[in-house]
Every structure is written in C-alpha cells, then in structure tokens.
Write an enzyme that holds these catalytic residues in place. Structure first.
Site, short mmCIF file in Angstrom:
data_model
loop_
_atom_site.label_atom_id
_atom_site.label_comp_id
_atom_site.label_asym_id
_atom_site.label_seq_id
_atom_site.Cartn_x
_atom_site.Cartn_y
_atom_site.Cartn_z
N HIS A 151 0.82 -1.21 0.00
CA HIS A 151 0.00 0.00 0.00
C HIS A 151 0.86 1.26 0.00
O HIS A 151 1.94 1.28 0.57
CB HIS A 151 -0.90 0.03 1.24
CG HIS A 151 -1.80 -1.15 1.34
ND1 HIS A 151 -2.27 -1.62 2.54
CD2 HIS A 151 -2.34 -1.96 0.40
CE1 HIS A 151 -3.06 -2.67 2.34
NE2 HIS A 151 -3.12 -2.89 1.04
N LYS A 186 5.88 5.55 8.12
CA LYS A 186 5.34 4.60 9.09
C LYS A 186 6.46 4.04 9.96
O LYS A 186 7.49 3.59 9.43
CB LYS A 186 4.64 3.44 8.38
CG LYS A 186 3.43 3.87 7.58
CD LYS A 186 2.81 2.69 6.82
CE LYS A 186 1.62 3.17 6.01
NZ LYS A 186 1.07 2.10 5.18
N TYR A 243 1.41 0.62 14.26
CA TYR A 243 2.19 1.57 13.48
C TYR A 243 1.76 3.00 13.73
O TYR A 243 0.59 3.28 13.94
CB TYR A 243 2.20 1.23 12.00
CG TYR A 243 0.88 0.99 11.32
CD1 TYR A 243 0.39 1.89 10.39
CD2 TYR A 243 0.15 -0.17 11.56
CE1 TYR A 243 -0.81 1.67 9.72
CE2 TYR A 243 -1.05 -0.41 10.90
CZ TYR A 243 -1.51 0.51 9.99
OH TYR A 243 -2.71 0.29 9.34
N ASP A 270 -6.29 -5.92 -2.11
CA ASP A 270 -4.94 -6.42 -2.36
C ASP A 270 -4.89 -7.39 -3.54
O ASP A 270 -3.90 -7.45 -4.27
CB ASP A 270 -4.37 -7.06 -1.10
CG ASP A 270 -4.14 -6.03 0.00
OD1 ASP A 270 -4.04 -4.83 -0.32
OD2 ASP A 270 -4.06 -6.43 1.17
#
Length: 182
Positions: free
Chosen positions: A62, A71, A131, A172
């Site tokens: 992503h 991140k 995250y 996905d």
C-alpha cells in the site's frame, strides 16, 4: 536505540534497548530525540494504528499518491515479515525492496519513510501489528501494488512458514503491477 540501514535509502531496522530481569522487561518503544539521533529523521506522528491478523494474511503493498505516510511499525505479539518498496522516482534505490522479520520477541521496529509502498505477511498463528504514521489515512488516495509483482521480486518467506497461498483482501487481490503505478 540502534538504527540499522537497509538496501533502501532512508529505511531503517530499529532495535530498542531492552531492560529485563526475572519480572519481565521494559523498553522505550519511541522517544523523539533518540529516534532523531539514531536515524537523522525527526517525523511528526499524527495517527497510531493497530491491527490483528491471522497466519497467512498478507496486507499490501500500500501507498498513498497524496498525503504519503511515513510509518514506524512494530509487532507486539506474533511474527510478520514486513516489506518496504522504494517507489520514489529519482531515488537511487528506486524499485528496490527491503524486508525484516518483526516479532513480539525481537522487539524490532521498521521505519518506512513517506513515499514508499509497504506491506507485511503474518508468519505466526496471529500477530498484533502497531504503526505510527506521519499523515492521516486518506482512502481516496490509497493505491496498491501487487504483492507478487516479478518486477520487484520480493522474497516472501511463505513456504518456510507453511503458507501455500497468502490470504488477501479484495483490494490487495486487485493490486496493480509496479510498472503501471510508477
């Protein structure tokens, strides 16, 4: 905290100092000054996220075409193989990937700067994935590169963990080729 450079410029594997005894352990999972000193980066985090996934779930790759997110990722329970792909045009490491196993036991973290694609696969029965992000999630700007695109050649450790086929979301499964998105 020790910052270990990877094959991608600006991506680091982070190993925090762990203090333990017979009672358990303590670690500082994030300290802005220590992070900046170790990496040379001083991000401002605006959002924290957590997910739990079962073995074989693969999320990614992503990225956001606007509002790209840096991140800082870690696993508190279980194990994942975490991947970053450099999709920054003009970067000396454009098209390369870096991966690391993050577990609740090794306490490692992975810094993925803004402008990279990110994904992971769960290697244990379940994994809790945390995250911090440097920008807000913007679903209208989110895109996905196919996890198995041969142009990138990520060496996912699926077979070594008894995973014959990863479990993918519809989003996905519809991931585009690397050449189509860059």
């Amino acid at each position: 905290m020790q910052a270990i450079p990877t094959a991608i410029e600006g991506v680091f594997i982070l190993e925090p100092k762990l203090f333990g005894d017979s009672r358990g352990f303590f670690m500082e999972s994030y300290n802005r000054r220590v992070f900046a000193a170790a990496t040379g980066v001083d991000p401002e985090f605006v959002q924290d996220n957590q997910s739990r996934s079962r073995k074989g779930v693969l999320r990614g790759l992503h990225y956001q075409i606007e509002q790209p997110q840096g991140k800082l990722v870690r696993v508190t329970q279980g194990a994942v193989f975490d991947v970053a792909v450099d999709i920054r045009k003009g970067s000396p490491t454009f098209g390369r990937w870096a991966g690391v196993e993050l577990t609740g036991d090794n306490h490692r973290q992975f810094w993925v700067p803004a402008g990279l694609a990110h994904g992971f696969v769960v290697l244990s029965d379940t994994a809790d994935f945390l995250y911090k992000t440097t920008d807000y999630y913007a679903p209208q700007h989110e895109r996905c590169i196919a996890w198995n695109d041969p142009a990138i050649g990520i060496e996912w450790p699926l077979a070594a963990h008894g995973i014959t086929e990863p479990i993918l979301s519809d989003k996905d499964r519809a991931g585009q080729s690397f050449s189509a998105v860059v």
